[in-house]
Design a protein around this motif. Structure first.
Motif, PDB file in Angstrom:
ATOM      1  N   GLY A  62       0.819  -1.212   0.000  1.00  0.00           N
ATOM      2  CA  GLY A  62       0.000   0.000   0.000  1.00  0.00           C
ATOM      3  C   GLY A  62       0.851   1.259   0.000  1.00  0.00           C
ATOM      4  N   LEU A  63       1.917   1.258   0.769  1.00  0.00           N
ATOM      5  CA  LEU A  63       2.812   2.413   0.809  1.00  0.00           C
ATOM      6  C   LEU A  63       3.525   2.618  -0.522  1.00  0.00           C
ATOM      7  CD1 LEU A  63       4.318   1.982   4.374  1.00  0.00           C
ATOM      8  CD2 LEU A  63       2.562   3.605   3.639  1.00  0.00           C
ATOM      9  N   VAL A  64       3.902   1.533  -1.174  1.00  0.00           N
ATOM     10  CA  VAL A  64       4.518   1.637  -2.496  1.00  0.00           C
ATOM     11  C   VAL A  64       3.521   2.244  -3.481  1.00  0.00           C
ATOM     12  CG1 VAL A  64       5.413   0.323  -4.460  1.00  0.00           C
ATOM     13  CG2 VAL A  64       6.168  -0.214  -2.147  1.00  0.00           C
ATOM     14  N   GLY A  65       2.274   1.801  -3.409  1.00  0.00           N
ATOM     15  CA  GLY A  65       1.243   2.338  -4.293  1.00  0.00           C
ATOM     16  C   GLY A  65       1.031   3.828  -4.091  1.00  0.00           C
ATOM     17  N   ILE A  66       0.978   4.253  -2.844  1.00  0.00           N
ATOM     18  CA  ILE A  66       0.811   5.681  -2.540  1.00  0.00           C
ATOM     19  C   ILE A  66       2.013   6.463  -3.061  1.00  0.00           C
ATOM     20  CG2 ILE A  66       0.699   7.388  -0.671  1.00  0.00           C
ATOM     21  CD1 ILE A  66      -0.907   5.211   0.909  1.00  0.00           C
ATOM     22  N   GLY A  67       3.210   5.943  -2.813  1.00  0.00           N
ATOM     23  CA  GLY A  67       4.422   6.604  -3.310  1.00  0.00           C
ATOM     24  C   GLY A  67       4.427   6.710  -4.823  1.00  0.00           C
ATOM     25  N   GLU A  80       6.869   9.847  -5.622  1.00  0.00           N
ATOM     26  CA  GLU A  80       7.894  10.056  -4.597  1.00  0.00           C
ATOM     27  C   GLU A  80       8.738   8.805  -4.467  1.00  0.00           C
ATOM     28  OE1 GLU A  80       8.960  12.650  -2.902  1.00  0.00           O
ATOM     29  OE2 GLU A  80       7.499  13.874  -3.933  1.00  0.00           O
ATOM     30  N   PRO A  81       9.961   8.965  -3.968  1.00  0.00           N
ATOM     31  CA  PRO A  81      10.818   7.782  -3.801  1.00  0.00           C
ATOM     32  C   PRO A  81      10.179   6.767  -2.864  1.00  0.00           C
ATOM     33  CG  PRO A  81      11.990   9.794  -3.202  1.00  0.00           C
ATOM     34  CD  PRO A  81      10.576  10.174  -3.507  1.00  0.00           C
ATOM     35  N   VAL A  82      10.424   5.542  -3.155  1.00  0.00           N
ATOM     36  CA  VAL A  82       9.906   4.464  -2.323  1.00  0.00           C
ATOM     37  C   VAL A  82      10.768   4.363  -1.068  1.00  0.00           C
ATOM     38  CG1 VAL A  82       9.461   2.000  -2.233  1.00  0.00           C
ATOM     39  CG2 VAL A  82       9.039   3.259  -4.329  1.00  0.00           C
ATOM     40  N   LEU A  83      10.127   4.318   0.060  1.00  0.00           N
ATOM     41  CA  LEU A  83      10.823   4.232   1.335  1.00  0.00           C
ATOM     42  C   LEU A  83      10.849   2.811   1.868  1.00  0.00           C
ATOM     43  CD1 LEU A  83       9.492   7.409   3.087  1.00  0.00           C
ATOM     44  CD2 LEU A  83      11.854   6.823   2.683  1.00  0.00           C
ATOM     45  N   ILE A  84      10.929   1.852   0.979  1.00  0.00           N
ATOM     46  CA  ILE A  84      10.854   0.462   1.410  1.00  0.00           C
ATOM     47  C   ILE A  84      11.940   0.091   2.425  1.00  0.00           C
ATOM     48  CG2 ILE A  84      11.146  -1.931   0.613  1.00  0.00           C
ATOM     49  CD1 ILE A  84       8.341  -0.828   0.302  1.00  0.00           C
ATOM     50  N   PRO A  85      13.213   0.435   2.244  1.00  0.00           N
ATOM     51  CA  PRO A  85      14.198  -0.027   3.242  1.00  0.00           C
ATOM     52  C   PRO A  85      13.882   0.412   4.673  1.00  0.00           C
ATOM     53  CG  PRO A  85      15.327   0.677   1.263  1.00  0.00           C
ATOM     54  CD  PRO A  85      13.885   1.080   1.103  1.00  0.00           C
ATOM     55  N   PRO A  86      13.718   1.708   4.955  1.00  0.00           N
ATOM     56  CA  PRO A  86      13.451   2.063   6.346  1.00  0.00           C
ATOM     57  C   PRO A  86      12.077   1.626   6.832  1.00  0.00           C
ATOM     58  CG  PRO A  86      13.509   4.050   4.989  1.00  0.00           C
ATOM     59  CD  PRO A  86      13.924   2.900   4.122  1.00  0.00           C
ATOM     60  N   LEU A  87      11.074   1.709   5.988  1.00  0.00           N
ATOM     61  CA  LEU A  87       9.729   1.343   6.438  1.00  0.00           C
ATOM     62  C   LEU A  87       9.570  -0.169   6.582  1.00  0.00           C
ATOM     63  CD1 LEU A  87       7.548   3.937   4.531  1.00  0.00           C
ATOM     64  CD2 LEU A  87       8.251   3.947   6.922  1.00  0.00           C
TER      65      LEU A  87
END
Length: 141
Positions: A7-12, A17-24
């Motif tokens: 879901g966060l990737v979809g919103i990004g 916006e850059p994907v914040l996958i590593p920290p999130l």
């Protein structure tokens, strides 16, 4: 946890916006698999990432975008997290992402803030749904 990250990737992607996958992803792993640890508590997750954001943009402004500056940002973030008694090591990765990707603050900061709040809320909900799961959070502040 995977559905939250997707879901966060979809919103990004919608916001470009850059994907914040590593920290999130690291934050989500702490919240969902180790919910009683101090590193997983809401204050650390939300405030920690916001501190990482401030440091990331500060280092980016002062030193520009480089691997050296990113390393400094991570170290400064960790020091501030410890000084603020807000442990959350994935926030160090947030400062690195900012230094290396230079995202627009007006869109990035609200996205990050919303993502951290969403992670905390899904951790809360998941701990109420699973019968034998430890209660999350152990404390709010």
């Amino acid at each position: 946890m995977t559905s939250v990250l997707l879901g966060l990737v979809g919103i990004g992607a919608l916001l470009h916006e850059p994907v914040l996958i590593p920290p999130l992803a690291a934050s989500a792993a702490l919240v969902h698999s180790a919910p009683t640890l101090p590193l997983a508590q809401p204050r650390g997750v939300v405030v920690g990432h916001l501190l990482g954001t401030v440091v990331g943009y500060g280092v980016l402004a002062a030193a520009g975008s480089s691997a050296w500056a990113a390393a400094v940002a991570a170290g400064v973030t960790l020091a501030l997290l410890m000084a603020a008694r807000t442990p959350h090591s994935p926030a160090c990765a947030t400062s690195v992402v900012i230094v290396l990707q230079n995202p627009a603050p007006a869109r990035f900061v609200p996205l990050l803030f919303g993502a951290t709040v969403l992670l905390v809320l899904t951790g809360y909900a998941a701990s109420r749904i699973r019968r034998k799961a430890p209660r999350y959070p152990a404390y709010w502040w």
